[in-house]
Design a protein around this motif. Structure first.
Motif, mmCIF file in Angstrom:
data_model
loop_
_atom_site.group_PDB
_atom_site.id
_atom_site.type_symbol
_atom_site.label_atom_id
_atom_site.label_comp_id
_atom_site.label_asym_id
_atom_site.label_seq_id
_atom_site.Cartn_x
_atom_site.Cartn_y
_atom_site.Cartn_z
ATOM 1 N N LYS A 69 0.844 -1.186 0.000
ATOM 2 C CA LYS A 69 0.000 0.000 0.000
ATOM 3 C C LYS A 69 0.886 1.246 0.000
ATOM 4 O O LYS A 69 1.847 1.333 0.762
ATOM 5 N N LEU A 70 0.542 2.197 -0.824
ATOM 6 C CA LEU A 70 1.330 3.423 -0.908
ATOM 7 C C LEU A 70 0.991 4.343 0.260
ATOM 8 O O LEU A 70 -0.034 5.021 0.256
ATOM 9 N N GLU A 74 5.451 3.390 4.143
ATOM 10 C CA GLU A 74 6.017 2.410 3.207
ATOM 11 C C GLU A 74 7.004 3.055 2.241
ATOM 12 O O GLU A 74 7.946 2.416 1.796
ATOM 13 N N VAL A 75 6.787 4.333 1.910
ATOM 14 C CA VAL A 75 7.754 5.032 1.056
ATOM 15 C C VAL A 75 9.078 5.197 1.805
ATOM 16 O O VAL A 75 10.158 4.926 1.266
ATOM 17 N N THR A 107 0.404 10.904 -7.214
ATOM 18 C CA THR A 107 0.927 10.201 -6.043
ATOM 19 C C THR A 107 1.008 8.717 -6.386
ATOM 20 O O THR A 107 0.064 7.960 -6.224
ATOM 21 N N THR A 108 2.138 8.349 -6.966
ATOM 22 C CA THR A 108 2.376 6.956 -7.349
ATOM 23 C C THR A 108 3.760 6.565 -6.841
ATOM 24 O O THR A 108 4.580 7.436 -6.523
ATOM 25 N N TRP A 109 4.013 5.264 -6.799
ATOM 26 C CA TRP A 109 5.319 4.780 -6.332
ATOM 27 C C TRP A 109 6.446 5.376 -7.178
ATOM 28 O O TRP A 109 7.549 5.595 -6.691
ATOM 29 N N GLU A 141 7.744 0.773 -7.496
ATOM 30 C CA GLU A 141 6.940 0.035 -6.517
ATOM 31 C C GLU A 141 7.795 -1.051 -5.886
ATOM 32 O O GLU A 141 8.452 -1.815 -6.598
#
Ligand SMILES: [Zn+2]
Length: 167
Positions: A69-70, A74-75, A107-109, A141
């Motif tokens: 999950k973003l 996790e980032v 807002t993406t990986w 990702e």
């Protein structure tokens, strides 16, 4: 009663983490078997139960493969708590949109990275080119391997490792 318990699918694939209470109720209702008992016993008024650390479902459940999950957490984890501009390892990093949001950056990986506040401030709402800054690595990702997914539990649950590796 709230210690984490690793839940394996019927084919031994690690799929989930639940707490001891849930694990014991799955065992008592025949939905799971004890694989590894690592933490002594649980006493209730009427009985004593082994305290599970790993259980395995008796029936295979089908579910889509894990994806990470973003989230900010996790980032930061993907980037090893390291500013992706200057390489500083810091406990309180911010999230930067590589291609700025006001220009349509998503807002993406692939478009968010960990950044220290100094770099985030310096970059501001500019593109990399405008700010004359560059990234340490191209963001993507993270792999949803079981090791990545459950890895944060490993320091306290080393006995899980053989059941997580390779999935
Ligand atoms: Zn920095």
């Amino acid at each position: 009663m709230l210690a984490p318990v690793l839940v394996l699918n019927a084919n031994f694939e690690p799929i989930h983490v639940c707490n001891s209470h849930r694990a014991i109720s799955l065992i008592l209702t025949g939905k799971a078997n004890l694989v590894l008992n690592g933490r002594g016993e649980i006493h209730t008024v009427a009985r004593v139960y082994p305290r599970p650390t790993i259980i395995r479902l008796t029936h295979m459940i089908h579910r889509p493969r894990h994806r990470i999950k973003l989230t900010k957490r996790e980032v930061l984890r993907r980037d090893h708590d390291t500013c992706q501009y200057c390489g500083q390892h810091a406990p309180s990093l911010t999230i930067d949109h590589v291609y700025p949001r006001h220009l349509g950056g998503q807002t993406t990986w692939e478009n968010v990275v960990s950044a220290c506040s100094a770099c985030n401030h310096r970059k501001g709402s500019h593109t990399l080119e405008q700010a004359q800054m560059s990234l340490l690595r191209r963001p993507s990702e993270p792999p949803a391997s079981a090791l990545y997914y459950f890895g944060r539990h490993l320091p306290e649950n080393q006995e899980w490792l053989p059941y997580i590796e390779g999935w």
